[in-house]
Design a protein around this motif. Structure first.
Motif, PDB file in Angstrom:
ATOM      1  N   PRO A 177       0.812  -1.221   0.000  1.00 45.81           N
ATOM      2  CA  PRO A 177       0.000   0.000   0.000  1.00 45.81           C
ATOM      3  C   PRO A 177       0.847   1.274   0.000  1.00 45.81           C
ATOM      4  O   PRO A 177       1.898   1.338   0.643  1.00 45.81           O
ATOM      5  N   GLU A 178       0.395   2.260  -0.738  1.00 48.76           N
ATOM      6  CA  GLU A 178       1.002   3.585  -0.696  1.00 48.76           C
ATOM      7  C   GLU A 178      -0.090   4.598  -0.403  1.00 48.76           C
ATOM      8  O   GLU A 178      -1.228   4.452  -0.844  1.00 48.76           O
ATOM      9  N   VAL A 179       0.265   5.600   0.364  1.00 44.19           N
ATOM     10  CA  VAL A 179      -0.730   6.591   0.779  1.00 44.19           C
ATOM     11  C   VAL A 179      -0.211   7.994   0.451  1.00 44.19           C
ATOM     12  O   VAL A 179       0.662   8.520   1.148  1.00 44.19           O
ATOM     13  N   PRO A 180      -0.721   8.618  -0.631  1.00 45.39           N
ATOM     14  CA  PRO A 180      -0.342  10.004  -0.905  1.00 45.39           C
ATOM     15  C   PRO A 180      -0.758  10.890   0.271  1.00 45.39           C
ATOM     16  O   PRO A 180      -1.864  10.746   0.800  1.00 45.39           O
ATOM     17  N   GLU A 181       0.112  11.788   0.689  1.00 44.30           N
ATOM     18  CA  GLU A 181      -0.205  12.640   1.842  1.00 44.30           C
ATOM     19  C   GLU A 181      -0.508  14.071   1.440  1.00 44.30           C
ATOM     20  O   GLU A 181      -1.500  14.650   1.893  1.00 44.30           O
ATOM     21  N   THR A 182       0.353  14.654   0.596  1.00 43.18           N
ATOM     22  CA  THR A 182       0.116  16.015   0.118  1.00 43.18           C
ATOM     23  C   THR A 182       0.344  16.065  -1.390  1.00 43.18           C
ATOM     24  O   THR A 182       1.031  15.222  -1.962  1.00 43.18           O
ATOM     25  N   VAL A 183      -0.276  17.066  -2.033  1.00 44.72           N
ATOM     26  CA  VAL A 183      -0.088  17.280  -3.464  1.00 44.72           C
ATOM     27  C   VAL A 183       0.051  18.778  -3.700  1.00 44.72           C
ATOM     28  O   VAL A 183      -0.358  19.590  -2.869  1.00 44.72           O
ATOM     29  N   MET A 184       0.608  19.130  -4.849  1.00 47.72           N
ATOM     30  CA  MET A 184       0.676  20.527  -5.261  1.00 47.72           C
ATOM     31  C   MET A 184      -0.514  20.812  -6.171  1.00 47.72           C
ATOM     32  O   MET A 184      -0.650  20.202  -7.231  1.00 47.72           O
ATOM     33  N   TRP A 185      -1.374  21.716  -5.731  1.00 45.52           N
ATOM     34  CA  TRP A 185      -2.567  22.084  -6.491  1.00 45.52           C
ATOM     35  C   TRP A 185      -2.467  23.555  -6.868  1.00 45.52           C
ATOM     36  O   TRP A 185      -2.577  24.433  -6.026  1.00 45.52           O
ATOM     37  N   ASN A 186      -2.191  23.823  -8.132  1.00 42.89           N
ATOM     38  CA  ASN A 186      -2.052  25.198  -8.600  1.00 42.89           C
ATOM     39  C   ASN A 186      -1.070  25.975  -7.714  1.00 42.89           C
ATOM     40  O   ASN A 186      -1.385  27.054  -7.196  1.00 42.89           O
ATOM     41  N   LYS A 187       0.109  25.384  -7.500  1.00 48.08           N
ATOM     42  CA  LYS A 187       1.222  25.982  -6.744  1.00 48.08           C
ATOM     43  C   LYS A 187       0.972  26.049  -5.245  1.00 48.08           C
ATOM     44  O   LYS A 187       1.730  26.694  -4.510  1.00 48.08           O
ATOM     45  N   GLU A 188      -0.079  25.393  -4.789  1.00 45.48           N
ATOM     46  CA  GLU A 188      -0.391  25.374  -3.357  1.00 45.48           C
ATOM     47  C   GLU A 188      -0.299  23.940  -2.846  1.00 45.48           C
ATOM     48  O   GLU A 188      -0.872  23.028  -3.449  1.00 45.48           O
TER      49      GLU A 188
END
Length: 392
Positions: free
Chosen positions: A71-82
């Motif tokens: 399993p992998e769990v994405p924690e944060t992403v970049m959304w429109n530079k945020e």
């Protein structure tokens, strides 16, 4: 009491008269009856598969469950530079299903808003790539050539204009030159535009015969227009002589090991599939088509080659540049040089990155007007594909 009865009676007569008038109008313009049209216009994306008639696409006769990876769990992403949390991203983009497939195994799977592994969810323009797969098969079998004109296959649509010069290659690369725009309506007032008529129509042949007006010379100008894909669908039906749902099932859906029946909405039962949109399936099975492309056309079930090598090259090569300055060719997007993307209205994505052996499926209920969410979402999917998995 008598006065109330008369008032109610008069109201009923007025409403009945309006309904009969609307019924007559929708019949003339080949729309569903009024109540069905209103429900379709107002429904969220995930409800639409059940609001139009459909043909069933049979799954594999034997079960081939996905392997489950670490399993992998994405924690944060970049959304429109945020930088935002992954959960915020899912919420902000009204996600119903999100899957990550690495090396042929599911490493992340989440369903929201009451959806589940077996939920039938719409593809919208992801269906365009499904249509391209069938065109490629016909070409590889020598039953069709890219140089063929549309009217050489379907002479009943001859218009005596440069419409008659539209080639299969033009349609594949959104260069048909027809005037029917993809200006999606915003509310009921927009349901007279061409794309809405094609979506709701109960007679695609009638629609096609009334939308042959040209905007440019075929093959000279690339402009994303769904009518091009619908014309490809008419070609497939004419050559195969069968329902596209049946042809797609035996050619791709069953051979890739689809677990669930899919559907393809049609203008009417035993009629024509709406190939520019309206393919509906479970998220895990959309991923199987992504995995097929990742495997260079070979099925993960038995290794059968389902996509000709020449067509794989065609699918993975940009021929034109369209919206967002993204590459496009043979009914599939190329937002990045290392990735291919099947994408549909309201936030539907099948993202394929061969270098990291990754397929990502995201199915959503975004509104028609969603700003530049496609660009922001594609960037998120690209980042997730390239990132080393955060395993738990």
């Amino acid at each position: 009491m008598s006065k109330l009865f008369k008032t109610l009676r008069n109201l009923f007569i007025v409403l009945a008269t309006i309904y009969v008038a609307l019924f007559a109008l929708t019949s003339v313009i080949r729309y569903p009856e009024p109540i069905s049209s209103i429900r379709l216009a107002l429904a969220p994306a995930s409800k639409t598969p059940f609001l139009m008639p459909a043909h069933t696409i049979a799954p594999s006769a034997s079960k081939h469950p996905w392997a489950i990876g670490a399993p992998e769990v994405p924690e944060t992403v970049m959304w429109n530079k945020e930088k935002i949390s992954f959960d915020s991203f899912l919420e902000r983009t009204q996600t119903n299903a999100f899957l990550i497939i690495r090396d042929g195994a599911i490493t992340y799977e989440k369903y929201r808003n009451g959806k589940s592994e077996s939920s039938l969810l719409p593809s919208y323009s992801v269906a365009k790539t499904m249509t391209s797969l069938m065109i490629g098969k016909l070409i590889s079998e020598g039953k069709l050539k890219e140089s063929d004109t549309f009217v050489s296959v379907l002479p009943e649509f001859k218009a005596g204009t440069n419409f008659d010069q539209v080639k299969i290659s033009d349609l594949l690369d959104m260069s048909g030159g027809l005037a029917a725009l993809d200006n999606y309506p915003d509310g009921p007032a927009g349901w007279g535009v061409a794309i809405a008529q094609m979506y709701a129509t109960t007679d695609l042949n009638y629609f096609m015969k009334n939308n042959r007006r040209m905007d440019s010379t075929p093959g000279t100008k690339a402009d994303y227009r769904s009518i091009d894909t619908q014309m490809l669908g008419l070609v497939i039906k004419k050559i195969t002589g069968e329902k596209l749902a049946d042809y797609f099932s035996k050619s791709f859906w069953a051979p890739v090991g689809a677990e669930y029946a899919a559907t393809w909405n049609v203008d009417r039962i035993d009629g024509q599939e709406k190939t520019f949109c309206c393919f509906n399936a479970a998220a895990r099975d959309y991923a199987r088509i992504g995995q097929l492309l990742l495997n260079n056309g070979a099925s993960s079930i038995g290794g059968a080659n389902l996509i000709d090598a020449n067509w794989m090259k065609r699918l993975t090569t940009s021929k034109v540049t369209l919206d967002r300055n993204w590459g496009y060719g043979a009914q599939i997007w190329h937002p990045y040089s290392d990735s291919n993307l099947m994408m549909g209205l309201h936030g539907q994505y099948v993202f394929i990155q061969p270098s990291t052996h990754t397929v990502i499926v995201k199915l959503s209920d975004e509104p028609t007007k969603n700003g530049d969410n496609e660009s922001y979402t594609a960037a998120v999917l690209h980042d997730i594909a390239r990132a080393l998995p955060n395993k738990k």
